[in-house]
Design an enzyme around this catalytic site. Structure first.
Site, PDB file in Angstrom:
ATOM      1  N   CYS A   2       0.850  -1.181   0.000  1.00  9.75           N
ATOM      2  CA  CYS A   2       0.000   0.000   0.000  1.00  9.75           C
ATOM      3  C   CYS A   2       0.893   1.241   0.000  1.00  9.75           C
ATOM      4  CB  CYS A   2      -0.949   0.104   1.175  1.00  9.75           C
ATOM      5  SG  CYS A   2      -2.116  -1.254   1.274  1.00  9.75           S
ATOM      6  N   ARG A  27       3.993  -0.524  -4.753  1.00 13.09           N
ATOM      7  CA  ARG A  27       3.668  -1.031  -3.413  1.00 13.09           C
ATOM      8  C   ARG A  27       2.320  -1.739  -3.365  1.00 13.09           C
ATOM      9  NH1 ARG A  27       6.893   1.486   0.475  1.00 13.09           N
ATOM     10  NH2 ARG A  27       5.431   0.873   2.095  1.00 13.09           N
ATOM     11  N   TRP A  79      -2.951  -2.606  -1.753  1.00 17.82           N
ATOM     12  CA  TRP A  79      -2.676  -4.039  -1.920  1.00 17.82           C
ATOM     13  C   TRP A  79      -3.582  -4.706  -0.902  1.00 17.82           C
ATOM     14  CZ3 TRP A  79      -0.872  -8.242   0.911  1.00 17.82           C
ATOM     15  CH2 TRP A  79      -0.438  -9.341   0.160  1.00 17.82           C
ATOM     16  N   ASN A 105      -1.847   2.248   5.680  1.00 24.05           N
ATOM     17  CA  ASN A 105      -1.013   1.142   5.235  1.00 24.05           C
ATOM     18  C   ASN A 105      -0.716   0.314   6.483  1.00 24.05           C
ATOM     19  OD1 ASN A 105       1.009  -0.501   4.256  1.00 24.05           O
ATOM     20  ND2 ASN A 105       2.527   1.128   4.048  1.00 24.05           N
ATOM     21  N   GLY A 106      -0.981  -0.986   6.438  1.00 26.93           N
ATOM     22  CA  GLY A 106      -0.753  -1.826   7.608  1.00 26.93           C
ATOM     23  C   GLY A 106      -1.999  -2.631   7.928  1.00 26.93           C
ATOM     24  N   GLU A 486      16.666 -18.385  -7.575  1.00 26.38           N
ATOM     25  CA  GLU A 486      16.349 -17.004  -7.950  1.00 26.38           C
ATOM     26  C   GLU A 486      15.880 -16.928  -9.414  1.00 26.38           C
ATOM     27  OE1 GLU A 486      15.688 -14.421  -6.472  1.00 26.38           O
ATOM     28  OE2 GLU A 486      15.962 -12.812  -7.915  1.00 26.38           O
ATOM     29  N   LYS A 490      12.288 -15.443 -10.519  1.00 29.40           N
ATOM     30  CA  LYS A 490      12.113 -14.357 -11.494  1.00 29.40           C
ATOM     31  C   LYS A 490      11.110 -14.762 -12.561  1.00 29.40           C
ATOM     32  CE  LYS A 490      13.239 -11.526  -9.958  1.00 29.40           C
ATOM     33  NZ  LYS A 490      13.795 -11.570  -8.665  1.00 29.40           N
ATOM     34  N   GLU A 493       7.490 -15.009 -11.107  1.00 34.71           N
ATOM     35  CA  GLU A 493       6.949 -13.704 -10.711  1.00 34.71           C
ATOM     36  C   GLU A 493       6.399 -12.922 -11.899  1.00 34.71           C
ATOM     37  OE1 GLU A 493       9.279 -11.417  -7.191  1.00 34.71           O
ATOM     38  OE2 GLU A 493      10.570 -12.122  -8.802  1.00 34.71           O
ATOM     39  N   HIS A 509      14.724 -36.905  -6.935  1.00 36.23           N
ATOM     40  CA  HIS A 509      14.008 -37.395  -5.750  1.00 36.23           C
ATOM     41  C   HIS A 509      12.537 -36.979  -5.782  1.00 36.23           C
ATOM     42  CE1 HIS A 509      17.652 -38.948  -4.008  1.00 36.23           C
ATOM     43  NE2 HIS A 509      18.241 -37.775  -4.172  1.00 36.23           N
ATOM     44  N   LYS A 608       5.948  -4.752  -3.990  1.00 34.18           N
ATOM     45  CA  LYS A 608       7.395  -4.715  -3.813  1.00 34.18           C
ATOM     46  C   LYS A 608       7.785  -4.701  -2.344  1.00 34.18           C
ATOM     47  CE  LYS A 608      11.581  -3.025  -5.682  1.00 34.18           C
ATOM     48  NZ  LYS A 608      11.925  -4.391  -6.075  1.00 34.18           N
TER      49      LYS A 608
HETATM   50  C1  G6P Z   1       8.511  -8.826  -1.958  1.00 35.14           C
HETATM   51  C2  G6P Z   1       9.094  -8.453  -3.296  1.00 35.14           C
HETATM   52  C3  G6P Z   1      10.351  -9.268  -3.559  1.00 35.14           C
HETATM   53  C4  G6P Z   1      11.343  -9.081  -2.419  1.00 35.14           C
HETATM   54  C5  G6P Z   1      10.716  -9.424  -1.078  1.00 35.14           C
HETATM   55  C6  G6P Z   1      11.619  -9.016   0.070  1.00 35.14           C
HETATM   56  O1  G6P Z   1       8.003 -10.109  -2.005  1.00 35.14           O
HETATM   57  O2  G6P Z   1       8.141  -8.678  -4.328  1.00 35.14           O
HETATM   58  O3  G6P Z   1      10.947  -8.846  -4.770  1.00 35.14           O
HETATM   59  O4  G6P Z   1      12.452  -9.902  -2.646  1.00 35.14           O
HETATM   60  O5  G6P Z   1       9.491  -8.710  -0.915  1.00 35.14           O
HETATM   61  O6  G6P Z   1      11.757  -7.625   0.061  1.00 35.14           O
HETATM   62  P1  G6P Z   1      12.943  -6.836   0.709  1.00 35.14           P
HETATM   63  O7  G6P Z   1      12.610  -5.396   0.465  1.00 35.14           O
HETATM   64  O8  G6P Z   1      12.927  -7.180   2.167  1.00 35.14           O
HETATM   65  O9  G6P Z   1      14.192  -7.251   0.059  1.00 35.14           O
END
Ligand code: G6P
Length: 613
Positions: A2, A27, A79, A105-106, A486, A490, A493, A509, A608
């Site tokens: 948010c 956000r 969000w 927000n929260g 990772e 990616k 996502e 396995h 994010k």
């Molecule tokens: C969210 C984002 C990710 C990020 C994660 C941790 O899920 O979409 O891209 O890796 O938060 O965020 P941070 O700001 O703690 O690295």
């Protein structure tokens, strides 16, 4: 999670707020809304969907005169937590009388009890949100002094909040407060703007104040008065932002993600520059704030993070063990405080977070602090809560990362972790000679990454052959195992392809049962220890019909020949190689998502900065 903006000043507030929301859209982007003060009344516009929809709605419903007149307002991009992303659930929410507007927000954890109490007093609620309950509670507490009403209401709620409140009866001010969700106040000339993060502020001013938890502030066009929830004045310093609006623009790229991938030679340069000691073959990380004795006493490193940052921690685990002979372990921040983490003052806890606001990572930091561990952070956002609460740590200097999928922050996290491990290693088993060699390699990372980025067009062509698959597996060994995780993250996502990362040996396995003719297996098969075994695992996949895309070392023709397709990375130290290897996978994921027509910078359901547990 948010985004909040508030503005009081001299400009067209609605446009300032909408532009601010655009900057914060990463956000949360499932609905948006704003409330302005016009002629002594609160006027609200809301729309489900992105900020662009809100902009259309406001311009359709409001006259140009209103846009010109209005100089005070608050806004929100959501969000969803409580209730689906509908117009009625979008913020701002009003109190019972419709005179007070709130963006939040929260999460208000005790909202059900508060709602029931207010309902018994005759309050009527329209939305399913916890925020509307707080708006009503503020209205209920209001005896003619908005500041006091907000204080009284906040004393009654449990949970987290970053809020902005507007009242029709006190048009010269906005009240803002925080507990657990960030609020930054930008101090301009005859205007004040508040936001969840500085990117919404930098078009107006470079001078900002970061609120601390339980701060509450009265914001006017020309003043900021900060107090605690008991009305005791507190002093917070004014900081300079140090980056300008251009840093938060796309700069000719189709997407922020592509721009941020291309920025990596520069961002890595910024993360590494000035931090290498060639003479000692070590690194200089002043922010760690540790004496050589303290460093020597560290007996364990615990790395904490979520999502991509967790994967960076996994690479760090290999680095601390390899270079420094220190027992290192990664823990999911979300789980940390719910188990019984065994910690003491010889344990170094490193919290890794791009945003520095992730709720789970912050909670883990507090747990580690409470247990007396030696806690530091690795954050990108300067002045963020985790950076401030840890007090010591190393900033990434990656610059603003806007795309929801993290790219440049990850590579800078890994680079900084390598430098930390090198520093600890030099105080232990790692020789000066080896240190000098590795330090040189670390310094060359920007160049290595630039070489991978040069293959962008080739990677785009390869990606075109992988757009039809709904499943993919990524495999690797040693430090390339987190790279596989990772790479899979990616891809899923941003392209919504179901992708799984596995240790190369682990595939047999269970997951190997899912391989069919043409299932993509992306194998990180660089020429580093363990490669031959990975090649064996690749053959097991190929025998089941998989199509293999390899990440291989430049000049390693034999390995390249084992692949259906391959992308090369320059030859380098195995730990260093994690960075160019991941950049190749970032570009692969980007192009698959682009060709599948996905919304790359703002993937569905994601945000994010995740400031809820
Ligand atoms: C969210 C984002 C990710 C990020 C994660 C941790 O899920 O979409 O891209 O890796 O938060 O965020 P941070 O700001 O703690 O690295």
């Amino acid at each position: 999670m948010c985004g909040i903006v508030g503005y009081i000043g001299k400009a067209d507030a609605a446009s300032v707020l909408i532009n601010g929301l655009r900057r914060l859209e990463y956000r949360g982007y499932d609905s948006a809304g704003l409330a302005v003060l016009d002629d002594g009344q609160i006027v609200v516009a809301k729309a489900p969907g992105k900020v662009a929809k809100l902009n259309d709605r406001a311009h359709a419903d409001w006259t140009p005169e209103r846009f010109r007149r209005v100089t005070t307002g608050i806004a929100h991009t959501r969000w969803a937590t409580h209730g689906p992303p509908t117009e009625v659930n979008a913020h701002p929410h009003l109190d019972q009388a419709g005179d007070i507007a709130l963006v939040h927000n929260g999460i208000i954890e005790n909202y059900r009890a508060v709602r029931a109490r207010l309902e018994s007093k005759g309050h009527h609620f329209y939305s399913e949100t916890d925020t509307e309950v707080l708006a009503h509670l503020i209205g209920d507490c209001n005896k003619g002094d908005l500041f006091q009403a907000v204080c009284d209401a906040l004393h009654q709620v449990e949970g987290t909040f970053g809020i902005a409140v507007l009242s029709a009866h006190e048009p010269d001010k906005i009240i803002t407060a925080r507990r657990g969700s960030p609020i930054v106040i930008g101090i301009g000339e005859g205007e004040t703007i508040i936001a969840s993060d500085a990117s919404a502020i930098l078009a107006h001013t470079q001078r900002v104040i970061y609120l601390d938890d339980n701060d509450i502030a009265v914001i006017k066009a020309d003043s900021v008065d900060i107090r605690d929830l008991n009305n005791i004045p507190v002093t917070r310093e004014i900081a300079e932002l140090g980056f300008d609006a251009a840093a938060a623009e796309k700069g000719g790229f189709d997407h922020f993600m592509l721009k941020e991938i291309h920025e990596q030679p520069d961002s890595l340069g910024n993360a590494i520059r000035g931090r290498i000691d060639h003479n000692l073959g070590s690194s200089v990380l002043a922010g760690m704030g540790t004496s050589p004795r303290e460093l020597a006493e560290i007996s364990r490193v615990v790395l904490l993070g979520c999502g991509t940052s967790l994967h960076a921690g996994l690479v760090g685990e290999y680095a601390f063990e390899d270079l420094a002979d220190i027992h290192a372990e990664v823990q999911q921040a979300a789980e940390f405080r719910y188990r019984n983490p065994i910690l003491g003052n010889r344990d170094l806890v490193v919290a890794i977070s791009q945003s520095g606001e992730t709720a789970d990572t912050l909670a883990a930091v507090r747990e580690a602090n409470q247990k007396g561990a030696f806690v530091m952070s690795l954050c990108n956002v300067v002045g963020s809560t985790i950076a401030r609460e840890t007090g010591r740590g190393v900033y990434l200097h990656a610059g603003p990362e806007i795309s929801v999928a993290s790219t440049k922050a990850f590579t800078c996290q890994v680079a900084v972790l390598l430098m930390m491990a090198l520093k600890l290693g030099r105080g232990r088993r790692y020789s000066r000679e080896d240190g000098i060699k590795l330090a040189r390699e670390i310094e060359s990372i920007p160049e290595l990454v630039a070489k991978v980025i040069l293959q962008n067009d080739r990677i785009a062509k390869i990606a075109a052959d992988y757009t039809q698959n709904e499943h993919a597996f990524f495999i690797g060994r040693g430090p390339m195992y987190p790279v596989a995780l990772e790479g899979a993250l990616k891809l899923k996502e941003i392209s919504y392809v179901h992708a799984e990362g596995y240790h190369a040996a682990e595939l047999k396995h269970g997951p190997i049962a899912l391989l069919e003719q043409g299932t993509p297996v992306i194998a990180i098969a660089c020429d580093v220890p363990g490669k031959d075994k990975t090649l064996g695992n690749i053959e097991e996949c190929r025998a089941r019909g998989a199509r293999i895309l390899g990440i291989v070392t430049e000049g390693d023709h034999e390995t390249a020949e084992c692949m259906d397709d391959f992308i090369t990375i320059p030859r380098c130290h195995p730990l260093v190689a994690t960075i160019p290897a991941v950049v190749a996978l970032q570009l692969f994921a980007y192009h698959v998502a682009r060709l599948r027509g996905c919304e790359i910078d703002q993937p569905r359901n994601l945000a994010k900065s995740v400031t809820v547990e």
